[in-house]
Design a protein around this motif. Structure first.
Motif, mmCIF file in Angstrom:
data_model
loop_
_atom_site.group_PDB
_atom_site.id
_atom_site.type_symbol
_atom_site.label_atom_id
_atom_site.label_comp_id
_atom_site.label_asym_id
_atom_site.label_seq_id
_atom_site.Cartn_x
_atom_site.Cartn_y
_atom_site.Cartn_z
ATOM 1 N N ILE A 94 0.845 -1.202 0.000
ATOM 2 C CA ILE A 94 0.000 0.000 0.000
ATOM 3 C C ILE A 94 0.878 1.249 0.000
ATOM 4 C CG2 ILE A 94 -1.822 1.239 1.224
ATOM 5 C CD1 ILE A 94 -2.766 -1.449 0.157
ATOM 6 N N LEU A 112 -7.045 6.498 -0.664
ATOM 7 C CA LEU A 112 -6.680 5.577 0.412
ATOM 8 C C LEU A 112 -7.814 5.435 1.424
ATOM 9 C CD1 LEU A 112 -2.940 6.509 1.015
ATOM 10 C CD2 LEU A 112 -3.846 4.490 -0.134
ATOM 11 N N VAL A 152 -4.228 -0.579 5.054
ATOM 12 C CA VAL A 152 -4.223 0.856 4.759
ATOM 13 C C VAL A 152 -4.135 1.657 6.052
ATOM 14 C CG1 VAL A 152 -5.431 2.711 3.564
ATOM 15 C CG2 VAL A 152 -5.608 0.389 2.713
#
Length: 188
Positions: A107, A127, A150
């Motif tokens: 990520i 995000l 995340v």
């Protein structure tokens, strides 16, 4: 899992595993190639996921996002802009990773790559959508992820400030408005 072969004067390492895009890197010396391959394989094996259902083990991030788009997005007020963001994710290589291999590092790479293409506020918004998709997968759909990947990274700082120069005549109008406000403010 890792294939090491000599290509001219260099050594190429290629790692392939189901649920992950292939990883390739080239080194000048074979010991460096061996060490990198061992380290990378250990990282891949060290996933924090425990899957009891084979169908959930093989789910990719792309499949998760499609389910999120079909089931969650229609009930959201901002479904049209979010559907555009989901299309961006589905075109990116991040959607090819299986859930058992997705990590905060992946990520983070996505975040850094996107920051070279769009503004920090856009990346922050994207995000946020991805983080919500993982949260729904954990809480509602029962995917046994140990953490939301995340949530484990730092989102880019938002800078909504702007610099603007005054146009012709704006300074004079500004001074007039301040003078009127001062006169009107003392009479009250």
């Amino acid at each position: 899992m890792a294939t090491i072969r000599k290509r001219g004067k260099t050594w190429q390492v290629q790692i392939r595993q189901t649920g992950c895009p292939p990883i390739t890197r080239t080194f000048k010396r074979k010991p460096l190639a061996d060490a990198w391959a061992r380290q990378r394989e250990a990282e891949i094996d060290r996933n924090g996921l425990i899957f009891n259902e084979p169908s959930k083990e093989n789910t990719t991030v792309g499949e998760l996002l499609i389910r999120y788009r079909d089931e969650v997005l229609p009930s959201k007020r901002g479904q049209i802009p979010e559907s555009y963001v989901l299309r961006v994710f589905l075109r990116h290589k991040i959607s090819q990773y299986s859930l058992k291999h997705i990590t905060p590092d992946i990520i983070r790479e996505y975040r850094d790559e996107r920051l070279t293409q769009v503004t920090p506020s856009t990346v922050h918004r994207q995000l946020g959508i991805l983080q919500h998709a993982f949260a729904v997968a954990i809480k509602e759909w029962g995917y046994p992820l140990t953490q939301n990947p995340v949530a484990a990274i730092t989102k880019p700082a938002l800078s909504n400030s702007r610099n603007r120069r005054l146009q012709d005549g704006e300074f004079e109008r500004l001074i007039e408005s301040v003078a009127k406000a001062e006169c009107g403010g003392s009479n009250r």
